[in-house]
Design an enzyme around this catalytic site. Sequence first.
Site, short mmCIF file in Angstrom:
data_model
loop_
_atom_site.label_atom_id
_atom_site.label_comp_id
_atom_site.label_asym_id
_atom_site.label_seq_id
_atom_site.Cartn_x
_atom_site.Cartn_y
_atom_site.Cartn_z
CG ASP A 10 3.82 -16.34 -34.17
OD1 ASP A 10 3.08 -15.37 -34.30
OD2 ASP A 10 4.74 -16.66 -35.16
CG ASP A 12 0.36 -16.95 -39.51
OD1 ASP A 12 -0.28 -17.82 -39.73
OD2 ASP A 12 0.00 -15.83 -39.59
C1 BG6 Z 1 1.07 -12.61 -38.60
C2 BG6 Z 1 1.77 -12.77 -39.77
O1 BG6 Z 1 0.86 -13.97 -37.72
O2 BG6 Z 1 -0.38 -12.12 -38.59
C3 BG6 Z 1 1.62 -11.46 -40.39
O3 BG6 Z 1 2.96 -13.14 -39.46
C4 BG6 Z 1 0.32 -10.99 -40.52
O4 BG6 Z 1 2.43 -11.50 -41.69
C5 BG6 Z 1 -0.33 -10.41 -39.49
O5 BG6 Z 1 0.29 -9.79 -41.41
C6 BG6 Z 1 -1.79 -10.10 -39.62
O6 BG6 Z 1 -2.62 -11.24 -39.99
P1 BG6 Z 1 -4.03 -11.13 -40.47
O7 BG6 Z 1 -4.57 -12.50 -40.63
O8 BG6 Z 1 -4.87 -10.35 -39.22
O9 BG6 Z 1 -4.37 -10.27 -41.62
MG MG Z 2 5.02 -15.76 -36.86
#
Ligand code: BG6
Ligand code: MG
Length: 214
Positions: A10, A12
């Site tokens: 993963d 984030d």
């Molecule tokens: C995930 C995060 O990696 O990505 C979430 O943990 C986030 O919090 C999701 O909502 C979507 O992200 P993005 O960058 O497409 O808005």
């Molecule tokens: Mg994550």
Amino acid sequence: MKNIKGLIFDLDGVLLSTDHFHYLAWKKLADRLGIEFTEKDNERLRGVSRMESLEIILSLDPLVKLSEDEKVAVATEKNEHYREYLKTMTPTDVSDEVRETLASLRKKGYTLAVGSSSKNTRFILERTALTDCFDAIADGNDIKNSKPDPEVFLKAAEFVGLDASVCAVIEDAEAGLEAANAAKMVAIAYASAYGSKLGDVQLEKFSDLDRLFK
Ligand code: BG6
Ligand code: MG
């Protein structure tokens, strides 16, 4: 762990941290809409897609009602704020521990991939000079269904040509561990997810991966 050939990370909360930027960007939007939104609320958005995150925020204040078109517009507004924060990221936002562990795993012959719900994955990997550390990247642009659906991890396995049964997933979100279980991959619980009963393995430190995978 002996049969594992592929490791799917993963993004984030595992390879780096963007939680605070998500919070600041959602907070700007929530303030404009008059919705009270705290860092504690932000934790519920971990691993969840952008539109689903918006639904969670809107559920905090039943008085705020938006049409489908307005929802798309405000999610775009949030993403614009978020991208401004992301532009401040540099390679120093990734720890030496993460870089060294990834390099060591790759040297040992493991195939490495990213499996993230974020549509900003490639931008973040570029900003932090991580792109070349991986054999494949599956992200929010490649899928219809976000975690806890297994789609993003199955895509990552497909991209590297491995069967799900030889893949392990490293996750910091409950939704991500659920997705790994649904994909029938080994689920490794790390950081915020450390201790979760949805994890097959608990990972205390990122560098412990090097001992786990010989
Ligand atoms: C995930 C995060 O990696 O990505 C979430 O943990 C986030 O919090 C999701 O909502 C979507 O992200 P993005 O960058 O497409 O808005
Ligand atoms: Mg994550």
